[in-house]
Design a protein around this motif. Structure first.
Motif, mmCIF file in Angstrom:
data_model
loop_
_atom_site.group_PDB
_atom_site.id
_atom_site.type_symbol
_atom_site.label_atom_id
_atom_site.label_comp_id
_atom_site.label_asym_id
_atom_site.label_seq_id
_atom_site.Cartn_x
_atom_site.Cartn_y
_atom_site.Cartn_z
ATOM 1 N N GLU A 22 7.166 -24.783 -6.921
ATOM 2 C CA GLU A 22 7.728 -25.416 -7.732
ATOM 3 C C GLU A 22 6.449 -24.596 -8.998
ATOM 4 O O GLU A 22 6.008 -25.318 -10.225
ATOM 5 C CB GLU A 22 6.352 -26.599 -7.847
ATOM 6 C CG GLU A 22 6.854 -27.702 -6.405
ATOM 7 C CD GLU A 22 7.158 -28.668 -6.379
ATOM 8 O OE1 GLU A 22 7.671 -29.134 -8.094
ATOM 9 O OE2 GLU A 22 6.884 -29.878 -5.661
ATOM 10 N N TYR A 23 5.430 -23.801 -9.387
ATOM 11 C CA TYR A 23 5.219 -22.667 -10.247
ATOM 12 C C TYR A 23 6.126 -21.778 -11.010
ATOM 13 O O TYR A 23 5.470 -20.811 -11.179
ATOM 14 C CB TYR A 23 4.361 -22.255 -9.924
ATOM 15 C CG TYR A 23 3.111 -23.792 -9.495
ATOM 16 C CD1 TYR A 23 2.229 -24.478 -10.335
ATOM 17 C CD2 TYR A 23 2.986 -24.441 -8.460
ATOM 18 C CE1 TYR A 23 1.474 -25.302 -9.929
ATOM 19 C CE2 TYR A 23 2.242 -25.300 -8.196
ATOM 20 C CZ TYR A 23 1.384 -26.145 -9.247
ATOM 21 O OH TYR A 23 0.622 -27.814 -8.903
ATOM 22 N N PHE A 24 7.407 -21.373 -10.578
ATOM 23 C CA PHE A 24 8.238 -20.540 -10.740
ATOM 24 C C PHE A 24 7.533 -20.234 -12.217
ATOM 25 O O PHE A 24 7.559 -19.350 -12.365
ATOM 26 C CB PHE A 24 9.427 -20.629 -10.138
ATOM 27 C CG PHE A 24 9.966 -20.164 -9.593
ATOM 28 C CD1 PHE A 24 9.065 -19.615 -8.364
ATOM 29 C CD2 PHE A 24 11.478 -19.457 -8.771
ATOM 30 C CE1 PHE A 24 9.710 -18.331 -7.005
ATOM 31 C CE2 PHE A 24 11.271 -18.777 -7.497
ATOM 32 C CZ PHE A 24 11.076 -19.011 -6.521
ATOM 33 N N ASP A 25 8.243 -20.675 -12.797
ATOM 34 C CA ASP A 25 8.682 -20.779 -14.512
ATOM 35 C C ASP A 25 6.362 -20.185 -15.170
ATOM 36 O O ASP A 25 7.241 -19.053 -15.711
ATOM 37 C CB ASP A 25 8.822 -21.600 -14.809
ATOM 38 C CG ASP A 25 9.837 -22.454 -14.854
ATOM 39 O OD1 ASP A 25 10.816 -21.929 -13.702
ATOM 40 O OD2 ASP A 25 10.700 -23.837 -14.887
ATOM 41 N N VAL A 78 4.491 -14.245 -19.010
ATOM 42 C CA VAL A 78 2.840 -13.482 -19.684
ATOM 43 C C VAL A 78 1.552 -14.324 -19.233
ATOM 44 O O VAL A 78 1.548 -13.604 -18.480
ATOM 45 C CB VAL A 78 3.012 -13.721 -20.922
ATOM 46 C CG1 VAL A 78 1.706 -12.685 -22.034
ATOM 47 C CG2 VAL A 78 4.535 -13.114 -22.405
ATOM 48 N N ARG A 79 1.717 -15.173 -18.294
ATOM 49 C CA ARG A 79 0.042 -16.171 -18.927
ATOM 50 C C ARG A 79 0.732 -15.216 -16.373
ATOM 51 O O ARG A 79 -0.509 -15.340 -16.685
ATOM 52 C CB ARG A 79 0.351 -17.384 -18.670
ATOM 53 C CG ARG A 79 0.132 -18.154 -20.159
ATOM 54 C CD ARG A 79 0.419 -19.656 -20.295
ATOM 55 N NE ARG A 79 0.300 -20.360 -19.368
ATOM 56 C CZ ARG A 79 -0.208 -20.933 -18.609
ATOM 57 N NH1 ARG A 79 -1.269 -21.123 -20.124
ATOM 58 N NH2 ARG A 79 -0.325 -21.484 -17.898
ATOM 59 N N GLY A 80 1.871 -15.974 -16.290
ATOM 60 C CA GLY A 80 1.735 -15.379 -14.964
ATOM 61 C C GLY A 80 1.663 -14.129 -14.470
ATOM 62 O O GLY A 80 0.514 -13.301 -13.645
#
Lengths: 229, 124
Positions: B80-83, B88-90
């Motif tokens: 659910e948090y792929f994007d 960059v934030r990831g």
């Protein structure tokens, strides 16, 4: 009716892939073959390939989630079994784990706040160094995201195990106590499994560290959040 | 069959402790998760000899052996948090988690090892 069938299929696939992965991990012992990582990746790929929403998978997954709580309660057992050893090493173990818990929660809060991340995200990164079921309940009571918390826990686990040889050198950790406490405090069950591979002594110290840090972090996290956020 | 029944009884007992833990958390507005309270309760009950190890050992060991199985569905929730993660934030979040983890491992290990060494020296 179809919901029940979907649920049962989700459970069978999860348990089945897990059961297949356990012996593979025993043969090829790398952090990436650890069932929690390998099985999750396989299921994510299956969901993406067949275009199944997470919600549908959770029709069955929720039944497995149901056992997370009892599994945390079960952690009393290693604590009880190793209590005599724990007592003898009480001061070094408690001091080390307490230091680690403070470092983990405060650096998580500090760095994410510094880069301006939103509140839900900050609260989800806070419990990353403790075992998933506890981290998830900490995130829940802090009003962070449970799934996001689980992701950070996995990253802390995998990266900790991968970095451990370097950290041992850098911080001159050569005894089972230093290594076990470090891995158990930073990388929970994955770190413990790694320690267990070196020696049972280091493994049991790591288990104790994992359990104690779960307790300490659940106590200090809400306090540090109020102070620092 | 008897073994299965025993294991289910053991897990049910752990579940009851979880419920008691959840109840205590609600009743006293504690910030410790109910599951951790349940764990501390079980430890106290074992230590005080109120609960015997053999009453719960089989089911408890089974849960501990397959601890990682139970958190697979939550981890799959990553999807659910792929994007959010592949950005960059990831990458930034990944770096923060890794650096913090390294500090926890080094810090906690160094403190324990230093204190354990000092204790040994004193004993010699």
């Amino acid at each position: 009716m179809t919901e029940i069938i979907f649920g049962i299929i989700a459970i069978i696939i999860t348990v089945g892939v897990y059961a297949a992965m356990v012996p593979i991990h025993k043969k090829i012992n790398t952090p990436f073959t650890q069932p929690i990582i390998a099985v999750s990746v396989i299921i994510i790929i299956l969901l993406l390939v067949f275009n199944i929403p997470y919600e549908t998978y959770q029709l069955g997954g929720a039944w497995i989630d149901f056992l997370m709580g009892p599994a945390v309660v079960a952690l009393a057992l290693p604590l009880y079994n190793h209590f005599e050893r724990l007592k003898k090493l009480a001061v070094p173990i408690l001091s080390g784990v307490t230091a680690g818990s403070f470092i983990g929660v405060s650096t998580g809060l500090l760095f994410t706040k510094l880069f301006g991340f939103e509140r839900e995200l900050i609260l989800s990164i806070v419990p990353k160094s403790v075992t998933t079921p506890v981290a998830v309940s900490i995130a829940e009571s802090l009003e962070g995201s449970m799934s996001l918390a689980a992701v950070f826990v996995v990253i802390a686990g995998v990266s900790g195990v991968l970095m451990s040889p370097l950290i041992f050198k850098l911080f001159k950790l050569s005894s089972p106590i230093g290594r076990g406490i470090g891995l158990g405090s930073a990388s929970h069950a994955m770190g413990t499994a790694n320690s267990m591979g070196r020696s049972e002594l280091e493994g049991s110290i790591s288990t104790i560290a994992m359990v104690i840090s779960a307790v300490i972090v659940s106590v200090i996290a809400p306090i540090l959040v109020i102070i620092m956020l | 069959m008897v073994r299965l029944f025993r294991i289910i009884t053991h897990i049910f007992f752990l579940y009851v402790l979880l419920l008691v833990g959840n109840f205590l958390q609600e009743a006293f507005q504690l910030f410790i998760p109910g599951s951790v309270i349940g764990m501390l309760l079980l430890f106290a009950l074992l230590k005080l000899g109120i609960v015997k190890l053999r009453w719960i050992e089989e089911g408890t060991s089974l849960l501990l052996k397959h601890l990682t199985l139970f958190f697979i569905p939550v981890t799959v929730g990553f999807i659910e948090y792929f994007d959010a993660v592949f950005s960059v934030r990831g990458v930034l979040l990944l770096s923060i988690t890794i650096i913090s983890t390294a500090l926890v491992m080094g810090g906690s290990g160094a403190v324990s090892e230093y204190l354990a060494r000092r204790k040994e020296v004193q004993h010699d």
